[in-house]
Every structure is written in C-alpha cells, then in structure tokens.
Design an enzyme around this catalytic site. Sequence first.
Site, PDB file in Angstrom:
ATOM      1  N   GLY A  49      89.798  87.509  14.183  1.00 29.08           N
ATOM      2  CA  GLY A  49      90.551  87.497  12.928  1.00 29.08           C
ATOM      3  C   GLY A  49      89.791  86.689  11.885  1.00 29.08           C
ATOM      4  CD  GLU A 101      91.187  83.672  20.625  1.00 28.67           C
ATOM      5  OE1 GLU A 101      90.869  83.616  21.839  1.00 28.67           O
ATOM      6  OE2 GLU A 101      91.294  84.738  20.007  1.00 28.67           O
ATOM      7  N   GLY A 157      91.147  88.941  17.829  1.00 33.98           N
ATOM      8  CA  GLY A 157      91.827  90.019  17.118  1.00 33.98           C
ATOM      9  C   GLY A 157      91.343  91.410  17.515  1.00 33.98           C
ATOM     10  CG  ASP A 202      95.979  84.964  18.544  1.00 28.64           C
ATOM     11  OD1 ASP A 202      94.925  85.348  19.068  1.00 28.64           O
ATOM     12  OD2 ASP A 202      96.123  84.872  17.301  1.00 28.64           O
TER      13      ASP A 202
END
Length: 346
Positions: A64, A136, A113, A144
């Site tokens: 992301g 991450e 992402g 996530d």
Amino acid sequence: MDQEVQVWREGRAGRIRLQRPQALNALNLGMIQSIHEALNLFSVDPDVHFLLIDAPERGFCAGGDVRGIRAAALADDRSAARIFFAAEYKLNQAIAACPKPFVALVDGVCMGGGIGISVHGSHRIATERAMFAMPETAIALFPDVGTSYLLPRLPGALGFYMGLTGARMVGADAVHAGLATHFVRRESLPALEAALVRDGVAVVAAFAEPLPAFSLAAARPVIDLAFSAPSVADIMARLAADGGAFAQETLAILRLHSPSAVHWSFAILRAGAHRSLPEALAAELALAVQVTSLPEFFEGVRAVLVDKDRAPHWQPARLEDVDPAAINALFADRPPAPETAALSDR
Ligand code: QUE
C-alpha cells in the site's frame, strides 16, 4: 478512470491491470477506488465471465501507499489513514465476495496490499518469479488486508512464521503455503492469457505445472513447533532451544523488526484464527488507524522506504521490553468508527 489502473473487457474476461511500475504498483487510494469500481461493473456485466488482474510491467504489487500515509500523518492529517485503509479493506472483502471467478496473475513481488488484491480471489496463479510476503513488522505495521484471517489458516504455523518474520514464499512455495492455487511457468503466461480470455477459467488447470518440492519442507517441524507457541516470548524460547541454523537465522530476523509490531501482529493473528473475514478486516482497520499514528510506524517507513538506511531506532528496542499493557491497550474496546461498522455489516 485512474491512469494507474487500466480496465477493459476482452473476450470473456473483465480485465484489471496495475500500471504504476515506478512504485512497484503500490496501491494508492485512487487505484483502490478504480479497482473496486471495475469489480462492481464486471460483477453485473453478463458478458464478463470472470475477472483477471495482472501487472505485467514490473512485479505485481509491493503493498500500500505507506509513504503517503506517513506523509499525511506528519502533516497532521488524521483522517487520511482511516480513509485509505477503510477503502482498501472494503476492496479486499469485495474480492472475497466476488460473484465471479477472480483470477490474479502474480509474476514478481506480491507483498502486503498486493496479497490483499490477489489471495482473496478464487484463482491465484504464481510463476517461478512470484514472491509473496507480508513484511509489515519491518515497518511497524502488521499483517493486514485480511491476512489476520488468512495467515492463521495456512498449513501448520506457516502463517505466523510469515506474518511475524516477513518470510518470502517464492514460486511454487506460494502454492505449498496455500497463498497461490496454481504454479505456471512465466513463459506460458501469454498463452494462458489468450486461452483464458477465449475459453474461460477452466483452462487454468491445463497450464498448471506439477509442483517441485516445498523448499521449507525440512524447516516445517521447527516452524510449526516455534510459531504455534502461545506468546512471542515462547516463540523466541523455542527457536533458541532448537539451536539449528534455520532457528538461529529466524531468531535474528525477528530481532530486526519492530519489537512492538511483532507483539501487536502476534496478537491480531491469534485473534484472527477465531474471526470471520469481515470481523478480521474490522479489527485490522481499528488497529491500522492506531499504529499508523505512532512514532514507531514513522520510524519504520523512514528506515525502509524513505531514507532506506534499514537502521530503524525502535522503542522499546528489545522484544523482551515491550509492555504487555501497551499492546493490550491497542485492542481495548472502543466505539466502532462508521467505516468499521460498514465492514461488519457485509
Ligand atoms: C513492508 C511493507 C511495505 C514495503 C516494505 C516492507 C509496503 C510497501 C512497500 C513499497 C515498496 C516499494 C515501493 C512502494 C512501496 O514496501 O507496504 O511504493 O515503490 O508499500 O518491508 O509493508
């Protein structure tokens, strides 16, 4: 329509192509919205039999737009992170709930992402150059995009291993780990693409190669023993007790990442094992809004993506010094934000 995402119909396919090669196709808000609009249109278009997402120019998708989120937070824009993650996670849920087959061609980097816009689909095709990872904890975020739901459901404790260490699953290993569904040679992609748009998703099986052995096969016992432990401290103790080279390397990698992020990532993965995907995404949104406002996240993005010195100053600096109460406080019940409620309603 956003130039960084190309959308068109071709044969039986509704096609979505990521076109932001200079940022390794990292997703910004405009791209997320474009993909979601395309998904909505293709889902109701009777001429579209399946969706096909790819990114042929450079990698698949590096994650992301965390640089943009950091910049917005540093400029005191507190709503940017919430708006971004809410849109991203809604797209992840929409892909999981897509009424038509959703095919992702993953050739190259697929992190964060990128996993969110591929792994929730029905067909995830990995080439020998595919590289799946959830890195991450290196930037003080956490797994996530629905991976707090997905990782605990991978074979053994592979998902905890991936989510805490950022370990990469390359090529056929991604299929062994349960992230990809088919292994196809990169040189076969043009023929696969042509056959797909002409005949539909049934052709995928004919292109799938037999899987070479899982390169982590020998390490599975230590991964499964260590990463099934009930706490971060116990994971560390089990790795230390193993004494083998793989365990020692894994221990060293864990010690490079944000100690706080390893703890909050472990907590959300444990909870994710008992959540539905929408519940997991709602919990991820609540946590993402909080941790992206912490100095730890600014420091992680600075060290990995801005200054690229790979020398973050974590606080606290050691896994042993993370205060359990501070981690628990991140998961304390609070009134759901409107975006959170919208995710849970689906
Ligand atoms: C952890 C992450 C990300 C990462 C590296 C990590 C991430 C992300 C990117 C990334 C990489 C290249 C780019 C870009 C972003 O790297 O989320 O714009 O050009 O987006 O260790 O979570």
